[in-house]
Write a protein that holds these residues in place. Structure first.
Motif, PDB file in Angstrom:
ATOM      1  N   ALA A  95       0.834  -1.203   0.000  1.00  0.00           N
ATOM      2  CA  ALA A  95       0.000   0.000   0.000  1.00  0.00           C
ATOM      3  C   ALA A  95       0.864   1.248   0.000  1.00  0.00           C
ATOM      4  O   ALA A  95       1.903   1.308   0.671  1.00  0.00           O
ATOM      5  N   ASP A  96       0.408   2.264  -0.741  1.00  0.00           N
ATOM      6  CA  ASP A  96       1.085   3.556  -0.790  1.00  0.00           C
ATOM      7  C   ASP A  96       0.021   4.610  -1.104  1.00  0.00           C
ATOM      8  O   ASP A  96      -1.090   4.297  -1.530  1.00  0.00           O
ATOM      9  N   GLY A  97       0.349   5.871  -0.868  1.00  0.00           N
ATOM     10  CA  GLY A  97      -0.569   6.950  -1.181  1.00  0.00           C
ATOM     11  C   GLY A  97      -1.168   7.586   0.061  1.00  0.00           C
ATOM     12  O   GLY A  97      -0.781   7.301   1.192  1.00  0.00           O
ATOM     13  N   THR A  98      -2.136   8.483  -0.142  1.00  0.00           N
ATOM     14  CA  THR A  98      -2.868   9.115   0.953  1.00  0.00           C
ATOM     15  C   THR A  98      -4.138   8.305   1.162  1.00  0.00           C
ATOM     16  O   THR A  98      -5.094   8.438   0.412  1.00  0.00           O
ATOM     17  N   LEU A  99      -4.148   7.466   2.167  1.00  0.00           N
ATOM     18  CA  LEU A  99      -5.135   6.406   2.250  1.00  0.00           C
ATOM     19  C   LEU A  99      -6.134   6.545   3.388  1.00  0.00           C
ATOM     20  O   LEU A  99      -7.005   5.702   3.543  1.00  0.00           O
ATOM     21  N   LYS A 100      -6.029   7.601   4.188  1.00  0.00           N
ATOM     22  CA  LYS A 100      -6.899   7.695   5.354  1.00  0.00           C
ATOM     23  C   LYS A 100      -6.791   6.395   6.140  1.00  0.00           C
ATOM     24  O   LYS A 100      -5.712   5.956   6.486  1.00  0.00           O
ATOM     25  N   SER A 101      -7.891   5.686   6.402  1.00  0.00           N
ATOM     26  CA  SER A 101      -7.828   4.457   7.175  1.00  0.00           C
ATOM     27  C   SER A 101      -7.648   3.257   6.258  1.00  0.00           C
ATOM     28  O   SER A 101      -8.269   3.182   5.201  1.00  0.00           O
ATOM     29  N   ILE A 102      -6.798   2.302   6.662  1.00  0.00           N
ATOM     30  CA  ILE A 102      -6.501   1.155   5.821  1.00  0.00           C
ATOM     31  C   ILE A 102      -6.473  -0.118   6.650  1.00  0.00           C
ATOM     32  O   ILE A 102      -5.961  -0.139   7.771  1.00  0.00           O
ATOM     33  N   SER A 103      -7.043  -1.188   6.077  1.00  0.00           N
ATOM     34  CA  SER A 103      -6.936  -2.538   6.638  1.00  0.00           C
ATOM     35  C   SER A 103      -6.182  -3.374   5.619  1.00  0.00           C
ATOM     36  O   SER A 103      -6.693  -3.650   4.530  1.00  0.00           O
TER      37      SER A 103
ATOM     38  N   ALA B 196       4.845 -10.913   1.766  1.00  0.00           N
ATOM     39  CA  ALA B 196       5.173  -9.744   2.584  1.00  0.00           C
ATOM     40  C   ALA B 196       4.051  -8.715   2.551  1.00  0.00           C
ATOM     41  O   ALA B 196       3.492  -8.414   1.497  1.00  0.00           O
ATOM     42  N   VAL B 197       3.726  -8.185   3.731  1.00  0.00           N
ATOM     43  CA  VAL B 197       2.730  -7.115   3.875  1.00  0.00           C
ATOM     44  C   VAL B 197       3.483  -5.817   4.129  1.00  0.00           C
ATOM     45  O   VAL B 197       4.230  -5.718   5.107  1.00  0.00           O
ATOM     46  N   LEU B 198       3.293  -4.822   3.261  1.00  0.00           N
ATOM     47  CA  LEU B 198       4.104  -3.606   3.347  1.00  0.00           C
ATOM     48  C   LEU B 198       3.274  -2.355   3.113  1.00  0.00           C
ATOM     49  O   LEU B 198       2.541  -2.259   2.135  1.00  0.00           O
ATOM     50  N   VAL B 199       3.401  -1.388   4.025  1.00  0.00           N
ATOM     51  CA  VAL B 199       2.921  -0.027   3.811  1.00  0.00           C
ATOM     52  C   VAL B 199       4.164   0.829   3.605  1.00  0.00           C
ATOM     53  O   VAL B 199       5.012   0.924   4.492  1.00  0.00           O
ATOM     54  N   LYS B 200       4.289   1.429   2.437  1.00  0.00           N
ATOM     55  CA  LYS B 200       5.534   2.094   2.061  1.00  0.00           C
ATOM     56  C   LYS B 200       5.797   3.370   2.861  1.00  0.00           C
ATOM     57  O   LYS B 200       4.889   3.968   3.428  1.00  0.00           O
ATOM     58  N   GLU B 201       7.053   3.767   2.840  1.00  0.00           N
ATOM     59  CA  GLU B 201       7.495   4.938   3.604  1.00  0.00           C
ATOM     60  C   GLU B 201       6.824   6.215   3.137  1.00  0.00           C
ATOM     61  O   GLU B 201       6.580   7.129   3.925  1.00  0.00           O
ATOM     62  N   SER B 202       6.482   6.308   1.857  1.00  0.00           N
ATOM     63  CA  SER B 202       5.882   7.528   1.314  1.00  0.00           C
ATOM     64  C   SER B 202       4.380   7.630   1.596  1.00  0.00           C
ATOM     65  O   SER B 202       3.764   8.645   1.292  1.00  0.00           O
ATOM     66  N   ALA B 203       3.794   6.585   2.193  1.00  0.00           N
ATOM     67  CA  ALA B 203       2.355   6.598   2.457  1.00  0.00           C
ATOM     68  C   ALA B 203       1.996   7.580   3.569  1.00  0.00           C
ATOM     69  O   ALA B 203       2.763   7.800   4.508  1.00  0.00           O
ATOM     70  N   ARG B 204       0.812   8.166   3.444  1.00  0.00           N
ATOM     71  CA  ARG B 204       0.264   9.036   4.484  1.00  0.00           C
ATOM     72  C   ARG B 204      -1.063   8.430   4.933  1.00  0.00           C
ATOM     73  O   ARG B 204      -1.977   8.249   4.137  1.00  0.00           O
ATOM     74  N   ILE B 205      -1.153   8.106   6.214  1.00  0.00           N
ATOM     75  CA  ILE B 205      -2.284   7.333   6.724  1.00  0.00           C
ATOM     76  C   ILE B 205      -2.737   7.909   8.051  1.00  0.00           C
ATOM     77  O   ILE B 205      -1.925   8.355   8.851  1.00  0.00           O
ATOM     78  N   ASN B 206      -4.042   7.859   8.313  1.00  0.00           N
ATOM     79  CA  ASN B 206      -4.507   8.303   9.634  1.00  0.00           C
ATOM     80  C   ASN B 206      -5.294   7.214  10.347  1.00  0.00           C
ATOM     81  O   ASN B 206      -6.254   7.445  11.036  1.00  0.00           O
ATOM     82  N   GLY B 207      -4.842   5.986  10.201  1.00  0.00           N
ATOM     83  CA  GLY B 207      -5.426   4.849  10.893  1.00  0.00           C
ATOM     84  C   GLY B 207      -5.089   3.589  10.144  1.00  0.00           C
ATOM     85  O   GLY B 207      -5.317   3.497   8.933  1.00  0.00           O
TER      86      GLY B 207
ATOM     87  N   ASP C 228       8.493 -11.195  10.912  1.00  0.00           N
ATOM     88  CA  ASP C 228       8.909  -9.994  11.650  1.00  0.00           C
ATOM     89  C   ASP C 228       7.838  -8.913  11.541  1.00  0.00           C
ATOM     90  O   ASP C 228       7.277  -8.686  10.463  1.00  0.00           O
ATOM     91  N   VAL C 229       7.580  -8.244  12.656  1.00  0.00           N
ATOM     92  CA  VAL C 229       6.599  -7.159  12.695  1.00  0.00           C
ATOM     93  C   VAL C 229       7.346  -5.875  13.021  1.00  0.00           C
ATOM     94  O   VAL C 229       8.023  -5.785  14.051  1.00  0.00           O
ATOM     95  N   TYR C 230       7.214  -4.876  12.141  1.00  0.00           N
ATOM     96  CA  TYR C 230       8.054  -3.679  12.288  1.00  0.00           C
ATOM     97  C   TYR C 230       7.294  -2.443  11.832  1.00  0.00           C
ATOM     98  O   TYR C 230       6.556  -2.479  10.845  1.00  0.00           O
ATOM     99  N   THR C 231       7.500  -1.362  12.539  1.00  0.00           N
ATOM    100  CA  THR C 231       6.949  -0.077  12.102  1.00  0.00           C
ATOM    101  C   THR C 231       7.921   1.038  12.446  1.00  0.00           C
ATOM    102  O   THR C 231       8.693   0.953  13.409  1.00  0.00           O
ATOM    103  N   SER C 232       7.876   2.078  11.638  1.00  0.00           N
ATOM    104  CA  SER C 232       8.648   3.290  11.915  1.00  0.00           C
ATOM    105  C   SER C 232       7.953   4.434  11.218  1.00  0.00           C
ATOM    106  O   SER C 232       7.093   4.236  10.378  1.00  0.00           O
ATOM    107  N   GLY C 233       8.316   5.630  11.555  1.00  0.00           N
ATOM    108  CA  GLY C 233       7.715   6.775  10.893  1.00  0.00           C
ATOM    109  C   GLY C 233       7.432   7.894  11.867  1.00  0.00           C
ATOM    110  O   GLY C 233       7.564   7.752  13.084  1.00  0.00           O
TER     111      GLY C 233
END
Length: 397
Positions: free
Chosen positions: A252-260, A281-292, A361-366
């Motif tokens: 997933a990437d982009g301005t996505l508001k809430s995402i499952s 692999a499940v990945l939300v990219k670094e350039s994504a903007r998300i609010n949930g 592995d479960v990882y998040t940053s941002g």
């Protein structure tokens, strides 16, 4: 080629002969008809301002309690969803559903079995650029079928849909260039959306095609309106997903508001999830903007409501779940969550005999940013099995 229409109440047997180079679906809408042994090769399809679309058929509907069937069918090639002249405001006054499937767009009481999709499905534009549109756009995209539902035969009599022994190898991409707000899009390799209370049964299905989204304003706030993206089933209410696998990356990437976002399933409500496995692999990219966000190796949200029969049993994840969103933003008041887990981000059903394996592995940053000034709370919840768990228990995991 012009799609076949009016083929109602019959059986079409393609005899496993190859039909090559179609530039439009084989069938438009069929009622009470069975389709089997169809093999489409190198299709080159464009939606051209249509909201329901599939290589084999745009829509199939049953007229009796016993479902119609789509059996032993396959298709390869490419499908482009492009609606450059579709002015929705002039055509619809309420919510509008877009259904694009590699094989079938809309299934109303259809038993789909032993079917394989190789069609690459790319969503580029739903609405005419710059067109005024105040209605809700709800896209559903799937490799085998976009939308699986029931057909109402009589009072309390329904023909239910099922998807069994099916595979997707096609690449599924949602890259909408429009900025029209989109409510709860559902995107997956096998079934985009199993409609509410339809009790869609998915069994022994495999996704091996990459599934991705890069869009603007997709999904709304909260889990119920979230963008749902996964390998096997994007979103479902009631029904079951059993003995199924996702083996491809979900991104997933982009301005996505809430995402499952989940490896095998996205958001499932009162659904039986059993022996479902993920190695993609499940990945939300670094350039994504998300609010949930809800992210999990097996499923994003495994939810069982009051009186429901949903559960998760014997499931495994053996691939990383990674959220690298550079900015996690809260656009409005309320409490927004970032729930990330090896099995599921948010678990509200009984979870038993599930394993997050060595590659999980479960990882998040941002940079988590609260852009409101009203003291809105943001919560980051991350764990090896379940990011956040309520009500039901966890056993032997």
């Amino acid at each position: 080629w012009t799609p076949i229409e009016g083929f109602d109440g019959f059986t079409f047997d393609g005899g496993n002969f190859e039909i090559k180079g179609l530039n439009d679906p084989l069938f438009g809408s069929t009622t009470g008809s069975h389709i089997k042994n169809v093999k489409l090769v190198n299709v080159d399809l464009c939606s051209n301002n249509r909201d329901v679309f599939g290589a084999i058929a745009c829509k199939m509907i049953s007229v009796v309690e016993t479902p119609v069937t789509l059996t032993n069918c396959s298709a390869s090639g490419n499908m482009l969803v492009s609606n450059p002249d579709y002015e929705l405001e002039s055509s619809y006054s309420t919510a509008n559903f877009f259904r694009y499937g590699g094989l079938l767009g809309d299934a109303g009481g259809v038993a789909i079995s032993d079917c394989t999709n190789y069609v690459n499905v790319t969503v580029k534009q739903l609405n005419k650029a710059g067109a005024t549109c105040s209605i809700t756009l709800t896209p559903e995209v799937g490799g085998v079928v976009a939308h699986a539902s029931f057909a109402t035969i009589d009072t309390d009599v329904y023909a239910k849909s099922s998807v069994k022994n099916c595979n997707n190898y096609g690449t599924i991409k949602y890259e909408d260039i429009d900025t029209t707000p989109i409510y709860r899009p559902s995107i997956a390799g096998v079934v985009g959306y199993g409609t509410e209370s339809a009790e869609v049964a998915v069994d022994n299905c495999v996704n091996e095609g990459p599934v991705s989204i890069n869009a603007t304003t997709a999904g709304s706030t909260g889990s119920s309106g979230a963008l749902c993206i996964a390998g096997v089933m994007g979103r479902s209410t009631k029904g079951s997903v059993k003995n199924s696998y996702n083996k491809a990356p979900i991104t997933a990437d982009g301005t996505l508001k809430s995402i499952s976002i989940g490896g095998a399933v996205g958001y499932v409500y009162n659904v039986e999830v059993e022996n479902v496995h993920n190695t993609g692999a499940v990945l939300v990219k670094e350039s994504a903007r998300i609010n949930g966000i809800f992210a999990g190796g097996v499923g994003a949200i495994l939810y069982n409501g009051t009186g429901g029969t949903g559960y998760s049993k014997g499931c495994t994840n053996d691939a990383p779940v990674t959220v690298l969103a550079s900015t996690m933003e809260n656009y409005s008041s309320g409490k927004y969550f970032y729930r990330i887990g090896g099995i599921t981000g948010f678990g509200r059903n009984a979870l038993s005999n599930c394993v997050n394996k060595e590659n999980g592995d479960v990882y998040t940053s941002g940079n988590i940013v609260n852009v409101t000034t009203d003291g809105t709370e943001l919560a980051l919840q991350i764990a090896g099995i379940v990011g956040y768990k309520t009500v039901a228990g966890i056993t032997n995991c």
